[in-house]
Design a protein around this motif. Sequence first.
Motif, short mmCIF file in Angstrom:
data_model
loop_
_atom_site.label_atom_id
_atom_site.label_comp_id
_atom_site.label_asym_id
_atom_site.label_seq_id
_atom_site.Cartn_x
_atom_site.Cartn_y
_atom_site.Cartn_z
N SER A 79 -43.60 -23.20 1.00
CA SER A 79 -44.54 -22.34 1.25
C SER A 79 -43.73 -21.32 2.08
CB SER A 79 -45.69 -22.72 2.03
OG SER A 79 -45.16 -23.31 3.16
N GLU A 80 -42.62 -21.54 3.05
CA GLU A 80 -42.11 -20.51 3.63
C GLU A 80 -40.67 -20.07 3.27
OE1 GLU A 80 -43.61 -18.82 6.15
OE2 GLU A 80 -45.44 -20.08 6.33
N TRP A 81 -40.57 -20.58 2.12
CA TRP A 81 -38.83 -20.55 1.51
C TRP A 81 -38.55 -18.81 1.19
CZ3 TRP A 81 -34.49 -23.26 1.63
CH2 TRP A 81 -33.53 -22.77 1.07
N ASN A 82 -37.50 -18.41 1.64
CA ASN A 82 -37.02 -17.24 1.60
C ASN A 82 -35.64 -17.04 1.52
OD1 ASN A 82 -36.60 -17.17 4.23
ND2 ASN A 82 -38.48 -16.01 4.85
N LEU A 83 -34.79 -17.83 1.50
CA LEU A 83 -33.24 -17.94 1.54
C LEU A 83 -32.74 -18.24 0.11
CD1 LEU A 83 -32.83 -19.84 4.96
CD2 LEU A 83 -32.55 -17.37 4.47
N ASN A 84 -33.10 -17.63 -0.90
CA ASN A 84 -32.57 -17.65 -2.19
C ASN A 84 -31.01 -17.46 -2.15
OD1 ASN A 84 -35.63 -17.44 -2.46
ND2 ASN A 84 -35.07 -17.86 -4.53
N PHE A 85 -30.81 -16.53 -1.59
CA PHE A 85 -29.01 -16.15 -1.61
C PHE A 85 -28.28 -17.05 -1.05
CE2 PHE A 85 -30.57 -11.59 -2.13
CZ PHE A 85 -29.91 -11.35 -3.72
N PHE A 86 -28.76 -17.57 0.06
CA PHE A 86 -28.18 -18.44 0.73
C PHE A 86 -27.83 -19.88 -0.05
CE2 PHE A 86 -28.74 -22.52 3.54
CZ PHE A 86 -27.39 -22.51 3.99
N TYR A 87 -29.00 -20.33 -0.72
CA TYR A 87 -29.18 -21.46 -1.48
C TYR A 87 -28.21 -21.50 -2.56
CZ TYR A 87 -31.31 -24.60 -4.96
OH TYR A 87 -31.11 -25.68 -5.86
N LEU A 88 -28.28 -20.06 -3.23
CA LEU A 88 -27.19 -20.13 -4.37
C LEU A 88 -25.83 -20.21 -3.93
CD1 LEU A 88 -29.04 -17.39 -6.37
CD2 LEU A 88 -28.90 -19.56 -6.98
N ALA A 89 -25.65 -19.55 -2.90
CA ALA A 89 -24.15 -19.53 -2.29
C ALA A 89 -23.84 -20.96 -2.01
CB ALA A 89 -24.10 -18.75 -0.81
N VAL A 90 -24.56 -21.60 -1.41
CA VAL A 90 -24.31 -23.25 -1.21
C VAL A 90 -23.94 -23.83 -2.50
CG1 VAL A 90 -25.17 -25.62 -0.37
CG2 VAL A 90 -25.57 -23.47 1.04
N GLN A 91 -24.90 -23.70 -3.67
CA GLN A 91 -24.59 -24.07 -4.75
C GLN A 91 -23.12 -23.78 -5.34
OE1 GLN A 91 -27.25 -22.73 -7.66
NE2 GLN A 91 -28.79 -24.48 -7.39
N SER A 287 -33.87 -33.90 3.16
CA SER A 287 -33.78 -34.01 1.38
C SER A 287 -33.48 -32.56 0.89
CB SER A 287 -35.26 -34.32 1.03
OG SER A 287 -36.39 -33.60 1.63
N LEU A 288 -33.77 -31.32 1.61
CA LEU A 288 -33.28 -30.09 1.09
C LEU A 288 -31.96 -29.70 0.97
CD1 LEU A 288 -35.84 -27.62 2.97
CD2 LEU A 288 -35.87 -28.12 0.24
N PHE A 289 -31.32 -30.23 2.05
CA PHE A 289 -29.75 -30.31 2.09
C PHE A 289 -29.04 -31.08 0.97
CE2 PHE A 289 -29.88 -29.10 6.83
CZ PHE A 289 -29.65 -28.03 6.52
N ILE A 290 -29.70 -32.31 0.70
CA ILE A 290 -29.13 -33.22 -0.36
C ILE A 290 -29.53 -32.51 -1.72
CG2 ILE A 290 -29.36 -35.40 -1.56
CD1 ILE A 290 -30.26 -36.61 1.16
N GLY A 291 -30.85 -31.92 -1.85
CA GLY A 291 -30.77 -31.22 -3.08
C GLY A 291 -30.03 -30.14 -3.43
N MET A 292 -29.77 -29.29 -2.37
CA MET A 292 -28.94 -28.08 -2.38
C MET A 292 -27.43 -28.58 -2.92
SD MET A 292 -30.18 -25.98 0.97
CE MET A 292 -29.25 -24.45 0.69
N ILE A 293 -26.91 -29.56 -2.30
CA ILE A 293 -25.73 -29.99 -2.64
C ILE A 293 -25.66 -30.71 -4.02
CG2 ILE A 293 -23.72 -31.84 -2.16
CD1 ILE A 293 -24.66 -31.76 1.00
#
Length: 392
Positions: A79-91, A287-293
């Motif tokens: 509900s508070e997620w707003n770090l899409n660029f960071f998520y894609l950078a980790v990918q 779980s979020l970190f695992i999902g991002m990896i």
Amino acid sequence: MANKRNEDIELGPAEGRGSTDKDPFLARRSSSQPNRPQQAGPFGGYFDKIDHSPGASIIAYCLSSISMTVVNKYVVSGSEWNLNFFYLAVQSLVCTAAILICKQLGMFQNLAAFDSTKAKKWFPISLLLVGMIYTSTKALQFLSVPVYTIFKNLTIIVVAYGEVLWFGGSVTPMALLSFGLMVLSSVIAAWADIQAAVEGVGHTAEATNAISTLNAGYAWMGMNVFCTAAYLLGMRKVIKKMNFKDYDTMFYNNLLTIPVLIVFSLLFEDWSNDNLIKNFPVETRNSLFIGMIYSGLAAIFISYCSAWCIRVTSSTTYSMVGALNKLPLAISGLIFFDAPVTFGSVTAIFVGFVSGLVYTWSKTRQKVSQILPTTQPTMSASAASNRDAANA
């Protein structure tokens, strides 16, 4: 990110994959063990049977593709997620590191060394990719998986007419029929989504907020359709000049997007401690970190499974599997994310599923007519392969 995050857009039977290049995993193994009896150990025969099993390759491709979308949806659904660029950078970081490790292990023997000249030429394509994957995650953040999957089909229409304008392509009557079904399924999905939002909370302020969220999702989805089409058409124009293999494309895409995504994240996203806590609450942080990896590794899984599926089946079968995969992908959203199950949503999924089958069949017939010409001169295998990649 070449097949990146695969996006599941089947524009042609093989998208040029597997027609000219052997999968590096499989090529290394076969060349090192010529004519060796299949007695590598107690499980040697079992693993060899799986390696040559069409069913296993199809299941692996479907699972890797579905898991990618499901994990992406899970990560951005907070509900508070707003770090899409960071998520894609980790990918991109994870995928680039995995590619380099695989190269060191000898698994990606065809991966060429980094070339700064090629990187400069490819950088504009990587910028288009940033637009595609960012708008994709934003649309997935606001829309359900079934609606996202259905609307993704609209990209095929834009790409098809882009090819007509810029590459002299053609659209067959059967393809036009599939386009009409794609538009119809999207209209039904949007109608069902809005109806479910209104009926769920009534005509109240909550309903207004829910509809506003959906409208934001549709806006991002519309931008994603055109960003994806621009990326695919631009890549098609440039890739022939670069002489890239699959893993070269994936490597340069990920490597070149890393600095762009990091800079955009630092400039446009909130890196305050409070915002980080909101995005990564303690109860779901691991779980979020695992999902991002995993999402970074999934790009490689999908690429490998695609090559595996083509090797043990055919390009046509692979393309049909991509179309059929839309159904379990949409159903996964109903199962994992409690998307509303209504007559409209089920109808939209079914119509979208049929549209994908019709489109795949039209492309298959078009390729058969090109492979078996009545007036054109015979083409070499390499020329035919290049033509198939261009038409994909």
